[in-house]
Design an enzyme around this catalytic site. Structure first.
Site, PDB file in Angstrom:
ATOM      1  N   HIS A   1       0.843  -1.187   0.000  1.00  0.00           N
ATOM      2  CA  HIS A   1       0.000   0.000   0.000  1.00  0.00           C
ATOM      3  C   HIS A   1       0.881   1.241   0.000  1.00  0.00           C
ATOM      4  O   HIS A   1       1.964   1.246   0.585  1.00  0.00           O
ATOM      5  CB  HIS A   1      -0.928   0.020   1.226  1.00  0.00           C
ATOM      6  CG  HIS A   1      -2.076   0.971   1.102  1.00  0.00           C
ATOM      7  ND1 HIS A   1      -1.944   2.317   1.352  1.00  0.00           N
ATOM      8  CD2 HIS A   1      -3.358   0.778   0.720  1.00  0.00           C
ATOM      9  CE1 HIS A   1      -3.117   2.906   1.148  1.00  0.00           C
ATOM     10  NE2 HIS A   1      -3.986   2.001   0.763  1.00  0.00           N
TER      11      HIS A   1
ATOM     12  N   ASP B   1      -7.804  -4.625  -0.841  1.00  0.00           N
ATOM     13  CA  ASP B   1      -8.229  -5.370  -2.028  1.00  0.00           C
ATOM     14  C   ASP B   1      -7.932  -6.857  -1.896  1.00  0.00           C
ATOM     15  O   ASP B   1      -8.709  -7.699  -2.361  1.00  0.00           O
ATOM     16  CB  ASP B   1      -7.529  -4.816  -3.274  1.00  0.00           C
ATOM     17  CG  ASP B   1      -7.867  -3.358  -3.510  1.00  0.00           C
ATOM     18  OD1 ASP B   1      -9.064  -3.048  -3.618  1.00  0.00           O
ATOM     19  OD2 ASP B   1      -6.940  -2.534  -3.569  1.00  0.00           O
TER      20      ASP B   1
END
Length: 392
Positions: A263, A319
């Site tokens: 991320h 995700d």
């Protein structure tokens, strides 16, 4: 221009472009806050309707306010008939995110637009989009699969009604609650790519609909909202793979990515991923799905390799864990990003209103960043133009 004087292209990462009171992230500590409230408290105790109210209005609602807000949303779920009629003429293999992005300007056509900016009007339109986004996603899926479009059910809450319109059966309470929590977790995330796109567009005094359409365009990319679908495609590819660990090692040794890992901001873990991981494990046990097990094997192998390489900040993101959750709920892979949008529209609209009414006069600061020119340069007078018949 020499390399020494060039500014490194960072995609604006680390560059502050505006003030905002909507959400906050501490990537080092793994903290996400909406309007002062930690995401853990909202996921444990709130509802998506209450969270959407918080984002749009800045405070948690009273019981009376929440009842009124929920009633407004339920009353605005229907979309104009011409939108559904238009959808019926679109290619059935069109990407759902393209369909969703194309539908928002159609909704705008039903509104009376004015150059006069009014916060209450923007809030009403935000509530309308919040209500209609699930209807659009569900209606397109029904149309493309040759099924009748279902009417919204006023007796069902937001998440349950979406699953009803999508699947034609009313979900059990546990599944509806799980999806409601997912919507809370995805509702906002500071100045991510889609939120920045929405704010940048409305800084020109474009409409709220234009800003949301821009947000949808940015969200559709595989490096943003489209990543969840890519994660599920990876899991489906590995459904019958006997050596998942070997596949992961091969991917990373060849310099390829593991979708859903890493991320841009979180360095010690994404707090949303924690909830989704537990949810996926629970749903897997309930339905007999193997996705949570495959995900765990991918995660453990990848993290061990990253640790060996000293890359301990590459961790599973939202995700990676949301993809199997949605799949186990019966949501098709190519609708995972539209479901993300069903939630994120609450945050987009909150940011759009904040951008449009940044000061007492309602004058947005037009976004106008600079670029580092690296093209041909022949001095201030420019390059010498030669007629086309004299060019070699």
């Amino acid at each position: 221009m020499s390399e020494a004087t060039r500014v490194k292209n960072t995609g604006l990462r680390g560059v502050t472009v505006a003030d905002s009171a909507i959400s906050f992230i501490d990537g080092e500590k793994g903290v996400l806050i909406y309007r002062g409230y930690r995401i853990e408290d909202l996921a444990d105790h709130s509802s998506f309707m209450e969270t959407a109210f918080l984002l749009l209005f800045g405070t948690l609602p009273t019981g009376e306010q929440l009842e009124g807000f929920t009633g407004q949303v339920k009353g605005m779920r229907q979309v104009p008939p011409y939108v559904l009629e238009s959808m019926r003429h679109w290619p059935k293999d069109a990407r759902p995110m393209d369909v969703l992005q194309a539908s928002v300007p159609l909704l705008a056509m039903a509104e009376q637009h004015s150059d006069t900016m009014d916060r209450d009007v923007c809030l009403q339109r935000s509530i309308g989009l919040l209500a209609q986004m699930p209807t659009l996603v569900a209606a397109w899926h029904r149309i493309r699969t040759g099924q009748p479009v279902l009417e919204p059910d006023p007796d069902l809450d937001h998440a349950a009604n979406f699953l009803w319109m999508l699947q034609g059966k009313k979900p059990d309470a546990a599944t509806a609650h799980d999806l409601d929590v997912c919507l809370i977790l995805h509702a906002d995330h500071t100045f991510n790519a889609s939120t920045f796109a929405a704010r940048e567009v409305v800084s020109t005094r474009a409409s709220l609909y234009a800003g949301v359409a821009a947000g949808l365009g940015a969200l559709s990319g595989s490096l943003h909202g489209g990543a969840n679908a890519k994660v599920m495609e990876m899991l489906l590819k590995l459904e019958n793979e006997p050596d998942v660990e070997g596949w992961v090692k091969k991917q990373l040794s060849e310099g390829d990515r593991i979708m859903g890992m890493g991320h841009a901001i979180y360095k010690t873990g994404d707090p949303r991923a924690v909830y989704l991981k537990k949810m996926g494990q629970r749903l897997g046990e309930k339905t007999g799905g193997k996705w949570a097990s495959i995900s765990q094997r991918i995660e453990q192998t990848a993290l061990a390799i990253f640790a060996e390489r000293g890359k301990t900040t590459i961790l599973p993101n939202v995700d990676f864990n949301s993809a199997p959750v949605y799949y186990l709920m019966g949501i098709p892979t190519d609708l995972m990003t539209p479901v993300f949008a069903v939630s994120r529209v609450a945050g987009w609209c909150a940011h759009i209103i904040e951008e449009q009414f940044a000061d007492a006069q309602g004058k947005p600061a037009l976004y106008r960043p600079q670029a580092q020119y690296v093209g041909e340069y022949c001095g201030l007078m420019g390059c010498e133009y030669s007629p086309v018949n004299k060019r070699e």
